[in-house]
Write an enzyme that holds these catalytic residues in place. Sequence first.
Site, mmCIF file in Angstrom:
data_model
loop_
_atom_site.group_PDB
_atom_site.id
_atom_site.type_symbol
_atom_site.label_atom_id
_atom_site.label_comp_id
_atom_site.label_asym_id
_atom_site.label_seq_id
_atom_site.Cartn_x
_atom_site.Cartn_y
_atom_site.Cartn_z
ATOM 1 N N SER A 13 -38.063 -0.475 19.753
ATOM 2 C CA SER A 13 -39.330 -0.443 19.012
ATOM 3 C C SER A 13 -40.304 -1.485 19.542
ATOM 4 O O SER A 13 -40.001 -2.681 19.584
ATOM 5 C CB SER A 13 -39.062 -0.704 17.525
ATOM 6 N N HIS A 38 -40.112 3.675 20.804
ATOM 7 C CA HIS A 38 -40.427 3.896 19.387
ATOM 8 C C HIS A 38 -41.672 3.086 19.025
ATOM 9 O O HIS A 38 -41.765 1.904 19.336
ATOM 10 C CB HIS A 38 -39.225 3.428 18.562
ATOM 11 N N ASP A 40 -44.238 2.019 15.864
ATOM 12 C CA ASP A 40 -44.345 1.946 14.407
ATOM 13 C C ASP A 40 -45.784 1.756 13.966
ATOM 14 O O ASP A 40 -46.345 0.676 14.097
ATOM 15 C CB ASP A 40 -43.516 0.757 13.896
ATOM 16 N N MET A 42 -48.345 1.413 10.980
ATOM 17 C CA MET A 42 -48.349 1.038 9.550
ATOM 18 C C MET A 42 -49.770 0.876 9.051
ATOM 19 O O MET A 42 -50.614 0.308 9.751
ATOM 20 C CB MET A 42 -47.612 -0.284 9.351
ATOM 21 N N HIS A 71 -43.586 6.781 14.859
ATOM 22 C CA HIS A 71 -43.129 6.713 13.465
ATOM 23 C C HIS A 71 -44.326 6.323 12.597
ATOM 24 O O HIS A 71 -44.775 5.175 12.645
ATOM 25 C CB HIS A 71 -42.006 5.672 13.389
ATOM 26 N N MET A 73 -45.825 5.315 9.361
ATOM 27 C CA MET A 73 -45.626 4.782 8.002
ATOM 28 C C MET A 73 -46.999 4.695 7.359
ATOM 29 O O MET A 73 -47.529 3.599 7.119
ATOM 30 C CB MET A 73 -44.938 3.417 8.084
ATOM 31 N N MET A 142 -34.131 5.549 7.317
ATOM 32 C CA MET A 142 -34.496 4.119 7.301
ATOM 33 C C MET A 142 -33.316 3.310 6.775
ATOM 34 O O MET A 142 -32.806 3.583 5.695
ATOM 35 C CB MET A 142 -35.710 3.871 6.390
ATOM 36 N N GLY A 147 -41.735 -1.420 6.954
ATOM 37 C CA GLY A 147 -42.877 -2.327 6.892
ATOM 38 C C GLY A 147 -42.727 -3.542 7.784
ATOM 39 O O GLY A 147 -43.728 -4.103 8.219
ATOM 40 N N PHE A 148 -41.507 -3.926 8.064
ATOM 41 C CA PHE A 148 -41.309 -5.154 8.842
ATOM 42 C C PHE A 148 -40.090 -5.022 9.761
ATOM 43 O O PHE A 148 -39.106 -4.397 9.388
ATOM 44 C CB PHE A 148 -41.080 -6.353 7.906
ATOM 45 N N GLY A 149 -40.198 -5.643 10.913
ATOM 46 C CA GLY A 149 -39.049 -5.735 11.797
ATOM 47 C C GLY A 149 -38.176 -6.908 11.370
ATOM 48 O O GLY A 149 -38.556 -7.700 10.502
ATOM 49 N N ASP A 180 -33.083 3.609 11.811
ATOM 50 C CA ASP A 180 -34.145 2.648 12.115
ATOM 51 C C ASP A 180 -34.116 1.469 11.143
ATOM 52 O O ASP A 180 -34.320 1.644 9.944
ATOM 53 C CB ASP A 180 -35.491 3.394 12.015
ATOM 54 N N GLY A 181 -33.893 0.273 11.688
ATOM 55 C CA GLY A 181 -33.956 -0.947 10.892
ATOM 56 C C GLY A 181 -32.666 -1.743 10.924
ATOM 57 O O GLY A 181 -31.618 -1.252 10.514
ATOM 58 N N GLY A 202 -35.476 -2.923 17.412
ATOM 59 C CA GLY A 202 -36.654 -3.749 17.646
ATOM 60 C C GLY A 202 -36.271 -5.146 18.056
ATOM 61 O O GLY A 202 -36.136 -5.451 19.249
ATOM 62 N N SER A 203 -36.040 -6.003 17.053
ATOM 63 C CA SER A 203 -35.786 -7.406 17.379
ATOM 64 C C SER A 203 -34.489 -7.612 18.153
ATOM 65 O O SER A 203 -34.396 -8.555 18.936
ATOM 66 C CB SER A 203 -35.808 -8.267 16.116
HETATM 67 C C1 DX5 Z 1 -39.578 -0.980 10.233
HETATM 68 C C2 DX5 Z 1 -39.806 -0.151 11.479
HETATM 69 C C3 DX5 Z 1 -38.781 -0.344 12.513
HETATM 70 C C4 DX5 Z 1 -38.731 -1.736 13.078
HETATM 71 C C5 DX5 Z 1 -37.295 -2.040 13.347
HETATM 72 O O1 DX5 Z 1 -40.456 -0.633 9.255
HETATM 73 O O2 DX5 Z 1 -39.830 1.240 11.173
HETATM 74 O O3 DX5 Z 1 -38.881 0.612 13.574
HETATM 75 O O4 DX5 Z 1 -39.456 -1.873 14.259
HETATM 76 O O5 DX5 Z 1 -37.193 -3.378 13.667
HETATM 77 P P1 DX5 Z 1 -35.780 -4.105 13.719
HETATM 78 O O6 DX5 Z 1 -34.950 -3.368 14.724
HETATM 79 O O7 DX5 Z 1 -36.156 -5.483 14.123
HETATM 80 O O8 DX5 Z 1 -35.178 -4.022 12.334
HETATM 81 ZN ZN ZN Z 2 -39.735 2.703 12.978
#
Ligand code: DX5
Ligand code: ZN
Length: 229
Positions: A13, A38, A40, A42, A71, A73, A142, A147-149, A180-181, A202-203
């Site tokens: 992501s 990916h 995101d 928002m 994606h 959101m 999910m 909303g947040f990584g 995802d997440g 993501g992270s």
């Molecule tokens: C969260 C996003 C994810 C996010 C995942 O709302 O939809 O795609 O980037 O981040 P990580 O892998 O750090 O949880």
């Molecule tokens: Zn996502």
Amino acid sequence: MNDMIKEPLLAPSLLAADFLHLNKAVKLIDESEADWLHMDVMDGRFVPNISFGMMVVEQVGKVLEKPMDVHLMIEEPEKYVTQFAKAGADTITVHYEACPHLHRNIQQIKDLGVKAGVAINPHTPVALLEPVIEDLDLVLVMSVNPGFGGQKFIFETLYKIRQLRQIMQDRNAKALIEVDGGVGLQNAAKIMEAGADVLVAGSSVFGSEDPMETIKKLKSLGNLPVYEV
Ligand code: DX5
Ligand code: ZN
């Protein structure tokens, strides 16, 4: 048990990348073993955060060689999917919770020649997707509140993945299951074992010391522990 786990499709992501050097992140994905990128989007309404929008997706779409997995959101996604398709999205995923006319949203995406996905929040039961499951190319489960990584993987998601896999088998539905997440090396094998096809990370990728190497490890699940979640 490890040898029964299949290799995931991996979708790092961009949300966790260095936004001052997006070009570098996109190149890294193209040169790595990752399968998709990916993205995101928002809106600060459907989720309590604003990430990036159309202009960033368009710019990334110009240079990215791999498939772009968008994606959304956002509320009222029907207003924007045409633009995201033009920006180069290969898959567009909308949220079940944001779409009172979900069937129409799915048809709209497919009519644009793009793969259609539906995402469900952690509290949304998978059974709610049954009426549309055969129309979908992707179901995004999910595993954190969107909303947040960088959040912690919600363990109960594993049951939802299993349930979804069962529903899809019963109906002979062909959608891919994307999770995802909070996905990383510590739980990826377990998630795949539950029935996932695609992992978003993501992270755990961009926050790692060597993202290229982390992608490689996530792709070779046979070497990962299957317990720890
Ligand atoms: C969260 C996003 C994810 C996010 C995942 O709302 O939809 O795609 O980037 O981040 P990580 O892998 O750090 O949880
Ligand atoms: Zn996502």
